[in-house]
Design a protein around this motif. Structure first.
Motif, PDB file in Angstrom:
ATOM      1  N   MET A  44      42.470  49.560  42.962  1.00  0.00           N
ATOM      2  CA  MET A  44      42.643  49.281  41.541  1.00  0.00           C
ATOM      3  C   MET A  44      42.305  50.459  40.638  1.00  0.00           C
ATOM      4  SD  MET A  44      41.718  45.293  40.825  1.00  0.00           S
ATOM      5  CE  MET A  44      42.552  45.416  39.240  1.00  0.00           C
ATOM      6  N   GLU A  45      42.170  51.635  41.219  1.00  0.00           N
ATOM      7  CA  GLU A  45      41.773  52.801  40.419  1.00  0.00           C
ATOM      8  C   GLU A  45      42.678  53.012  39.223  1.00  0.00           C
ATOM      9  OE1 GLU A  45      41.230  56.497  42.401  1.00  0.00           O
ATOM     10  OE2 GLU A  45      39.802  55.704  43.850  1.00  0.00           O
ATOM     11  N   ASN A  46      43.981  52.839  39.421  1.00  0.00           N
ATOM     12  CA  ASN A  46      44.945  53.127  38.359  1.00  0.00           C
ATOM     13  C   ASN A  46      45.503  51.874  37.688  1.00  0.00           C
ATOM     14  OD1 ASN A  46      44.806  55.980  38.868  1.00  0.00           O
ATOM     15  ND2 ASN A  46      46.095  55.666  40.669  1.00  0.00           N
ATOM     16  N   PHE A  47      44.834  50.747  37.862  1.00  0.00           N
ATOM     17  CA  PHE A  47      45.312  49.519  37.232  1.00  0.00           C
ATOM     18  C   PHE A  47      45.271  49.706  35.719  1.00  0.00           C
ATOM     19  CE2 PHE A  47      45.141  44.975  36.048  1.00  0.00           C
ATOM     20  CZ  PHE A  47      46.191  44.511  36.845  1.00  0.00           C
TER      21      PHE A  47
ATOM     22  N   ARG B 248      30.415  39.705  46.761  1.00  0.00           N
ATOM     23  CA  ARG B 248      29.555  40.865  46.604  1.00  0.00           C
ATOM     24  C   ARG B 248      30.383  41.913  45.872  1.00  0.00           C
ATOM     25  NH1 ARG B 248      26.822  42.740  51.911  1.00  0.00           N
ATOM     26  NH2 ARG B 248      25.849  40.715  51.562  1.00  0.00           N
ATOM     27  N   GLU B 249      29.895  42.380  44.749  1.00  0.00           N
ATOM     28  CA  GLU B 249      30.691  43.264  43.896  1.00  0.00           C
ATOM     29  C   GLU B 249      31.107  44.533  44.645  1.00  0.00           C
ATOM     30  OE1 GLU B 249      29.418  45.781  40.178  1.00  0.00           O
ATOM     31  OE2 GLU B 249      29.981  43.745  39.516  1.00  0.00           O
ATOM     32  N   PRO B 250      32.422  44.807  44.689  1.00  0.00           N
ATOM     33  CA  PRO B 250      32.897  46.020  45.366  1.00  0.00           C
ATOM     34  C   PRO B 250      32.374  47.277  44.678  1.00  0.00           C
ATOM     35  CG  PRO B 250      34.695  44.468  44.994  1.00  0.00           C
ATOM     36  CD  PRO B 250      33.529  43.975  44.211  1.00  0.00           C
ATOM     37  N   PRO B 251      32.197  48.339  45.446  1.00  0.00           N
ATOM     38  CA  PRO B 251      31.723  49.597  44.862  1.00  0.00           C
ATOM     39  C   PRO B 251      32.641  50.072  43.741  1.00  0.00           C
ATOM     40  CG  PRO B 251      31.682  49.703  47.270  1.00  0.00           C
ATOM     41  CD  PRO B 251      32.400  48.429  46.910  1.00  0.00           C
ATOM     42  N   ARG B 252      32.061  50.574  42.688  1.00  0.00           N
ATOM     43  CA  ARG B 252      32.737  51.207  41.551  1.00  0.00           C
ATOM     44  C   ARG B 252      33.520  50.230  40.671  1.00  0.00           C
ATOM     45  NH1 ARG B 252      33.543  54.565  45.774  1.00  0.00           N
ATOM     46  NH2 ARG B 252      35.714  53.976  46.044  1.00  0.00           N
ATOM     47  N   LEU B 253      33.512  48.925  40.998  1.00  0.00           N
ATOM     48  CA  LEU B 253      34.231  47.983  40.133  1.00  0.00           C
ATOM     49  C   LEU B 253      33.650  47.979  38.723  1.00  0.00           C
ATOM     50  CD1 LEU B 253      36.260  45.712  39.585  1.00  0.00           C
ATOM     51  CD2 LEU B 253      34.579  44.086  40.491  1.00  0.00           C
ATOM     52  N   ALA B 254      32.335  47.943  38.630  1.00  0.00           N
ATOM     53  CA  ALA B 254      31.692  47.885  37.314  1.00  0.00           C
ATOM     54  C   ALA B 254      31.971  49.138  36.475  1.00  0.00           C
ATOM     55  CB  ALA B 254      30.185  47.690  37.478  1.00  0.00           C
ATOM     56  N   GLN B 255      32.316  50.258  37.138  1.00  0.00           N
ATOM     57  CA  GLN B 255      32.594  51.499  36.406  1.00  0.00           C
ATOM     58  C   GLN B 255      34.069  51.649  36.039  1.00  0.00           C
ATOM     59  OE1 GLN B 255      30.429  51.670  39.331  1.00  0.00           O
ATOM     60  NE2 GLN B 255      28.880  51.336  37.744  1.00  0.00           N
TER      61      GLN B 255
ATOM     62  N   PRO C   6      37.296  51.658  34.044  1.00  0.00           N
ATOM     63  CA  PRO C   6      37.432  51.681  32.579  1.00  0.00           C
ATOM     64  C   PRO C   6      38.085  50.431  31.990  1.00  0.00           C
ATOM     65  CG  PRO C   6      38.980  53.210  33.631  1.00  0.00           C
ATOM     66  CD  PRO C   6      38.026  52.764  34.688  1.00  0.00           C
ATOM     67  N   GLN C   7      38.818  49.665  32.816  1.00  0.00           N
ATOM     68  CA  GLN C   7      39.496  48.472  32.313  1.00  0.00           C
ATOM     69  C   GLN C   7      38.735  47.179  32.635  1.00  0.00           C
ATOM     70  OE1 GLN C   7      41.786  48.964  30.332  1.00  0.00           O
ATOM     71  NE2 GLN C   7      43.308  50.460  30.968  1.00  0.00           N
ATOM     72  N   PHE C   8      37.652  47.283  33.379  1.00  0.00           N
ATOM     73  CA  PHE C   8      36.941  46.086  33.819  1.00  0.00           C
ATOM     74  C   PHE C   8      36.167  45.460  32.663  1.00  0.00           C
ATOM     75  CE2 PHE C   8      32.950  44.319  35.836  1.00  0.00           C
ATOM     76  CZ  PHE C   8      33.562  43.179  36.367  1.00  0.00           C
ATOM     77  N   GLY C   9      36.399  44.148  32.437  1.00  0.00           N
ATOM     78  CA  GLY C   9      35.767  43.459  31.321  1.00  0.00           C
ATOM     79  C   GLY C   9      34.797  42.373  31.716  1.00  0.00           C
ATOM     80  N   GLY C  10      34.416  42.307  32.998  1.00  0.00           N
ATOM     81  CA  GLY C  10      33.451  41.304  33.428  1.00  0.00           C
ATOM     82  C   GLY C  10      34.083  40.202  34.252  1.00  0.00           C
ATOM     83  N   TYR C  11      33.363  39.089  34.377  1.00  0.00           N
ATOM     84  CA  TYR C  11      33.759  37.998  35.260  1.00  0.00           C
ATOM     85  C   TYR C  11      34.027  36.713  34.480  1.00  0.00           C
ATOM     86  CZ  TYR C  11      32.002  40.919  39.073  1.00  0.00           C
ATOM     87  OH  TYR C  11      31.795  41.944  39.968  1.00  0.00           O
ATOM     88  N   ALA C  12      34.807  35.831  35.086  1.00  0.00           N
ATOM     89  CA  ALA C  12      34.986  34.464  34.600  1.00  0.00           C
ATOM     90  C   ALA C  12      34.839  33.544  35.808  1.00  0.00           C
ATOM     91  CB  ALA C  12      36.351  34.288  33.946  1.00  0.00           C
ATOM     92  N   ILE C  13      33.996  32.529  35.689  1.00  0.00           N
ATOM     93  CA  ILE C  13      33.675  31.651  36.818  1.00  0.00           C
ATOM     94  C   ILE C  13      34.453  30.348  36.699  1.00  0.00           C
ATOM     95  CG2 ILE C  13      31.833  30.566  38.140  1.00  0.00           C
ATOM     96  CD1 ILE C  13      31.721  33.694  37.811  1.00  0.00           C
ATOM     97  N   PHE C  14      35.169  30.004  37.766  1.00  0.00           N
ATOM     98  CA  PHE C  14      35.887  28.729  37.819  1.00  0.00           C
ATOM     99  C   PHE C  14      34.894  27.653  38.247  1.00  0.00           C
ATOM    100  CE2 PHE C  14      38.533  25.442  39.700  1.00  0.00           C
ATOM    101  CZ  PHE C  14      39.542  25.325  38.755  1.00  0.00           C
ATOM    102  N   LEU C  15      34.578  26.755  37.315  1.00  0.00           N
ATOM    103  CA  LEU C  15      33.596  25.712  37.586  1.00  0.00           C
ATOM    104  C   LEU C  15      34.238  24.562  38.336  1.00  0.00           C
ATOM    105  CD1 LEU C  15      31.700  25.623  34.166  1.00  0.00           C
ATOM    106  CD2 LEU C  15      30.941  26.663  36.307  1.00  0.00           C
ATOM    107  N   LEU C  16      33.493  24.015  39.286  1.00  0.00           N
ATOM    108  CA  LEU C  16      33.960  22.897  40.085  1.00  0.00           C
ATOM    109  C   LEU C  16      33.291  21.615  39.628  1.00  0.00           C
ATOM    110  CD1 LEU C  16      33.721  24.576  43.599  1.00  0.00           C
ATOM    111  CD2 LEU C  16      35.780  24.273  42.235  1.00  0.00           C
ATOM    112  N   ASN C  17      33.907  20.502  39.979  1.00  0.00           N
ATOM    113  CA  ASN C  17      33.314  19.202  39.690  1.00  0.00           C
ATOM    114  C   ASN C  17      32.226  18.942  40.724  1.00  0.00           C
ATOM    115  OD1 ASN C  17      32.683  16.466  39.323  1.00  0.00           O
ATOM    116  ND2 ASN C  17      34.738  16.050  38.541  1.00  0.00           N
ATOM    117  N   THR C  18      30.963  19.058  40.319  1.00  0.00           N
ATOM    118  CA  THR C  18      29.868  18.964  41.280  1.00  0.00           C
ATOM    119  C   THR C  18      29.793  17.583  41.915  1.00  0.00           C
ATOM    120  OG1 THR C  18      28.390  18.480  39.429  1.00  0.00           O
ATOM    121  CG2 THR C  18      28.486  20.757  40.202  1.00  0.00           C
TER     122      THR C  18
END
Length: 246
Positions: free
Chosen positions: A202-205, A220-227, A229-241
């Protein structure tokens, strides 16, 4: 000799204890805990539990289903007021042959949610566009963008495979139309194995993106994902507990 054996036993015992201590935190880190995040997918009928503090919510508003004439099937009847939260209204699409009635109904819902006092970021389209079909999907999205008031942004879901096999030019064209891609890393209730390989490519995404994780999934967060430039964080799909306990 006895002293030497005793020393070896103590060393072995220490090694076992230290190994155990190392393994346990790894197991905990691998399971997606919603309490550690602030952006969530929330489908109708799902009741989130636990200590979560949402700042951003992706709310499934309705669907455009296969069969018959294209129409918008609304899934939420009431419109709550959710102060302090950024709202994305999500539309699941099984077809792209929309008519004016479909788009008018969807845009009207965006207005209704905003008039109820909510901070509406925009519209997200949840459509399983095959990697080889990105170019055609981009043309459909261009039409949606032309009619969507600039008050609202346009987000889409995307497959991890886009990063590995997507046509770079098609992705560049898509970047001119959408404001965000939320990359899905799960299928059903499980994380897709081998996700690390996709994120290495995803380097050039070229599009701003979030990463969608499923509640309780392995991650487990892949190396360099947090760095990225286009990465804006996470969104969690919630399940019906309640369903998870059965």
């Amino acid at each position: 000799m006895r002293g030497l054996l005793a020393g070896r036993r103590l060393a072995l015992l220490a090694s076992v204890l230290l190994t155990g201590c190392d393994i346990q935190p790894d197991r905990q880190a691998d399971s997606v805990d919603p309490a550690a995040y602030d952006a969530f997918y929330l489908w109708p009928g799902v009741r989130p539990t636990g200590d979560i503090r949402p700042k951003t919510l992706y709310l499934l508003d309705g669907e455009v289903r296969r069969g018959g004439m294209a129409r918008f099937e609304r899934l939420r009847m009431g419109i709550p007021r959710l102060p302090g939260k950024t709202i994305w209204l999500v539309v699941r699409a099984e077809r792209l042959d929309w008519n004016d009635t479909v788009t008018a109904a969807i845009f009207n819902d965006l207005r209704r949610w905003q008039e109820a006092g909510n901070e509406v970021a925009g519209l997200q389209l949840d459509f399983d566009a095959a990697t080889r079909g990105i170019e055609g999907y981009a043309k459909f999205l261009e039409k949606v963008r032309q009619h969507l008031p600039r008050t609202w942004r346009l987000s889409i879901t995307g497959l991890m495979d886009w990063s590995a096999h997507g046509d770079p030019q098609a992705l560049t064209n898509l970047a001119k139309t959408v404001d965000e891609v939320v990359v899905q890393t799960y299928q059903g209730r499980s994380t897709i194995p081998g996700y690390e390989d996709y994120f290495r490519r995803m380097e050039n995404f070229p599009i701003p993106f979030r990463v969608a994780l499923v509640e309780g999934g392995s991650w487990r967060e892949p190396p360099r994902l947090a760095q990225h430039p286009q990465f804006g964080g996470y969104a969690i799909f919630l399940l019906n507990t309640a369903e998870l306990r059965r």
